[in-house]
Design an enzyme around this catalytic site. Structure first.
Site, PDB file in Angstrom:
ATOM      1  N   ASN A   8      43.115  58.390  27.271  1.00 12.48           N
ATOM      2  CA  ASN A   8      43.195  57.062  27.893  1.00 12.48           C
ATOM      3  C   ASN A   8      44.367  56.324  27.255  1.00 12.48           C
ATOM      4  O   ASN A   8      44.245  55.811  26.144  1.00 12.48           O
ATOM      5  CB  ASN A   8      41.878  56.311  27.662  1.00 12.48           C
ATOM      6  CG  ASN A   8      41.920  54.901  28.222  1.00 12.48           C
ATOM      7  OD1 ASN A   8      42.828  54.556  28.981  1.00 12.48           O
ATOM      8  ND2 ASN A   8      40.945  54.077  27.858  1.00 12.48           N
ATOM      9  N   TRP A   9      45.483  56.284  27.983  1.00 17.10           N
ATOM     10  CA  TRP A   9      46.684  55.627  27.437  1.00 17.10           C
ATOM     11  C   TRP A   9      46.563  54.101  27.452  1.00 17.10           C
ATOM     12  O   TRP A   9      47.398  53.401  26.889  1.00 17.10           O
ATOM     13  CB  TRP A   9      47.918  56.017  28.248  1.00 17.10           C
ATOM     14  CG  TRP A   9      48.403  57.429  28.044  1.00 17.10           C
ATOM     15  CD1 TRP A   9      47.800  58.426  27.308  1.00 17.10           C
ATOM     16  CD2 TRP A   9      49.591  58.007  28.596  1.00 17.10           C
ATOM     17  NE1 TRP A   9      48.558  59.579  27.374  1.00 17.10           N
ATOM     18  CE2 TRP A   9      49.657  59.350  28.163  1.00 17.10           C
ATOM     19  CE3 TRP A   9      50.618  57.524  29.418  1.00 17.10           C
ATOM     20  CZ2 TRP A   9      50.702  60.218  28.519  1.00 17.10           C
ATOM     21  CZ3 TRP A   9      51.658  58.378  29.777  1.00 17.10           C
ATOM     22  CH2 TRP A   9      51.698  59.702  29.332  1.00 17.10           C
ATOM     23  N   LYS A  10      45.551  53.588  28.127  1.00 16.96           N
ATOM     24  CA  LYS A  10      45.376  52.131  28.293  1.00 16.96           C
ATOM     25  C   LYS A  10      46.670  51.518  28.850  1.00 16.96           C
ATOM     26  O   LYS A  10      47.303  52.135  29.693  1.00 16.96           O
ATOM     27  CB  LYS A  10      44.942  51.489  26.979  1.00 16.96           C
ATOM     28  CG  LYS A  10      43.740  52.207  26.362  1.00 16.96           C
ATOM     29  CD  LYS A  10      43.103  51.428  25.259  1.00 16.96           C
ATOM     30  CE  LYS A  10      42.019  52.269  24.605  1.00 16.96           C
ATOM     31  NZ  LYS A  10      41.161  51.496  23.741  1.00 16.96           N
ATOM     32  N   HIS A  80      35.111  51.150  31.631  1.00 17.55           N
ATOM     33  CA  HIS A  80      35.517  51.109  30.218  1.00 17.55           C
ATOM     34  C   HIS A  80      35.131  49.752  29.625  1.00 17.55           C
ATOM     35  O   HIS A  80      35.172  48.726  30.320  1.00 17.55           O
ATOM     36  CB  HIS A  80      37.029  51.336  30.109  1.00 17.55           C
ATOM     37  CG  HIS A  80      37.479  51.559  28.701  1.00 17.55           C
ATOM     38  ND1 HIS A  80      37.694  50.529  27.834  1.00 17.55           N
ATOM     39  CD2 HIS A  80      37.703  52.697  28.013  1.00 17.55           C
ATOM     40  CE1 HIS A  80      38.054  51.024  26.657  1.00 17.55           C
ATOM     41  NE2 HIS A  80      38.065  52.343  26.740  1.00 17.55           N
ATOM     42  N   GLU A 130      30.644  55.530  24.323  1.00 23.11           N
ATOM     43  CA  GLU A 130      31.692  54.865  23.554  1.00 23.11           C
ATOM     44  C   GLU A 130      31.107  53.637  22.853  1.00 23.11           C
ATOM     45  O   GLU A 130      31.130  52.527  23.420  1.00 23.11           O
ATOM     46  CB  GLU A 130      32.820  54.427  24.479  1.00 23.11           C
ATOM     47  CG  GLU A 130      33.542  55.568  25.158  1.00 23.11           C
ATOM     48  CD  GLU A 130      35.027  55.271  25.299  1.00 23.11           C
ATOM     49  OE1 GLU A 130      35.820  56.021  24.720  1.00 23.11           O
ATOM     50  OE2 GLU A 130      35.382  54.275  25.940  1.00 23.11           O
ATOM     51  N   GLY A 136      38.880  51.730  18.991  1.00 32.67           N
ATOM     52  CA  GLY A 136      40.127  51.179  18.468  1.00 32.67           C
ATOM     53  C   GLY A 136      40.021  50.598  17.071  1.00 32.67           C
ATOM     54  O   GLY A 136      40.920  49.867  16.641  1.00 32.67           O
ATOM     55  N   SER A 168      37.569  56.054  18.179  1.00 33.12           N
ATOM     56  CA  SER A 168      38.280  56.423  16.948  1.00 33.12           C
ATOM     57  C   SER A 168      38.266  57.926  16.669  1.00 33.12           C
ATOM     58  O   SER A 168      38.139  58.349  15.524  1.00 33.12           O
ATOM     59  CB  SER A 168      37.719  55.634  15.761  1.00 33.12           C
ATOM     60  OG  SER A 168      37.964  54.253  15.930  1.00 33.12           O
ATOM     61  N   GLY A 189      41.517  57.352  22.857  1.00 31.46           N
ATOM     62  CA  GLY A 189      42.408  56.224  23.132  1.00 31.46           C
ATOM     63  C   GLY A 189      43.662  56.315  22.283  1.00 31.46           C
ATOM     64  O   GLY A 189      44.600  57.052  22.593  1.00 31.46           O
ATOM     65  N   GLY A 190      43.673  55.587  21.186  1.00 35.25           N
ATOM     66  CA  GLY A 190      44.854  55.473  20.320  1.00 35.25           C
ATOM     67  C   GLY A 190      45.526  56.803  19.983  1.00 35.25           C
ATOM     68  O   GLY A 190      46.759  56.923  20.082  1.00 35.25           O
TER      69      GLY A 190
HETATM   70  C1  PEP Z   1      38.834  54.209  24.294  1.00 35.78           C
HETATM   71  O1  PEP Z   1      39.353  53.117  24.448  1.00 35.78           O
HETATM   72  O2  PEP Z   1      38.279  54.782  25.248  1.00 35.78           O
HETATM   73  C2  PEP Z   1      38.882  54.800  22.966  1.00 35.78           C
HETATM   74  C3  PEP Z   1      38.054  55.767  22.719  1.00 35.78           C
HETATM   75  O3  PEP Z   1      39.785  54.267  22.098  1.00 35.78           O
HETATM   76  P1  PEP Z   1      40.091  54.763  20.591  1.00 35.78           P
HETATM   77  O4  PEP Z   1      40.148  56.278  20.629  1.00 35.78           O
HETATM   78  O5  PEP Z   1      41.420  54.170  20.268  1.00 35.78           O
HETATM   79  O6  PEP Z   1      38.985  54.270  19.737  1.00 35.78           O
END
Ligand code: PEP
Length: 208
Positions: A8-10, A80, A130, A136, A168, A189-190
């Protein structure tokens, strides 16, 4: 089933040039890449981050599931926590999106952080657990708690519904969620914005 690793590049990156570079580095690794809408057709990516609940019409600014399907997109993230928080998406809105995505032939990845967000009808869905505190923040959920939630989600949604973990995830902890906690994949995500890290996540989960 091969683990599903979803990127997920957001709302990143801010130029097409960077998006092309990032995509070219990760595409061969075999994940589901969900870039912002504006890069989808150029990259021919297989995932999107959201969709609307109607097919077409007078809905300024919206992207329909049929448009995504017709572009070759296969998966779509829906519900999300950032959409729930910043865009006030409710369970009702999210269920409309899920129905529309399924009707268009997309595979929806429904994000939840609590059991009350699981709809009655889960046919065709992939669910991503999640926990809010882990998104994040660098504070990934413990394997024990994640495993308990996975079991509870399976019990409520049905044993055949694939359940992913997100929050994370990095190259160090990725393998544990699949191998120890039994998740069918990960939503990243990140770490999906760092090509080396994302490829290592896939390697650790799928070939480690
Ligand atoms: C997300 O936003 O779906 C996510 C899992 O973010 P991160 O991996 O950065 O916690």
């Amino acid at each position: 089933m091969k683990p599903l690793i979803v990127a997920n590049w957001k709302c990143n990156p801010t130029t097409l040039k960077e998006a092309k570079l990032l995509f070219s580095r990760v595409k061969k690794a075999g994940g589901i890449i969900c870039p912002p809408f504006v890069y989808l057709s150029v990259l021919r990516a297989n995932g999107a981050q959201d969709c609307f609940w109607e097919e077409k019409g007078a809905f300024t600014g919206e992207i329909s599931p049929l448009m995504l399907k017709n572009l070759g997109v296969k998966y779509v993230i829906i519900g999300h926590s950032e959409r729930r928080k910043y865009f006030k998406e409710t369970n009702e809105i999210i269920e409309k999106k899920l129905k529309a995505a399924l009707k268009a032939g997309l595979k929806p990845i429904l994000c939840i952080d609590k059991m009350s967000q699981i709809p009655k009808n889960t046919k065709g869905l992939i669910i991503a657990y999640e926990p809010l505190f882990a998104i994040g923040t660098g504070q990934a959920c413990s394997i024990q708690k994640a495993k308990r939630m996975r079991t509870a989600i399976k019990r409520a949604a049905g044993i055949t519904v694939p359940v992913l973990y997100g929050g994370s995830v990095n190259a160090q902890n990725a393998g544990e969620y699949v191998k120890l906690a039994g998740f069918q994949g990960l939503l990243v995500g990140g770490a999906s914005l760092k090509p080396r890290e994302f490829i290592d996540i896939i390697k650790n989960v799928c070939y480690g």
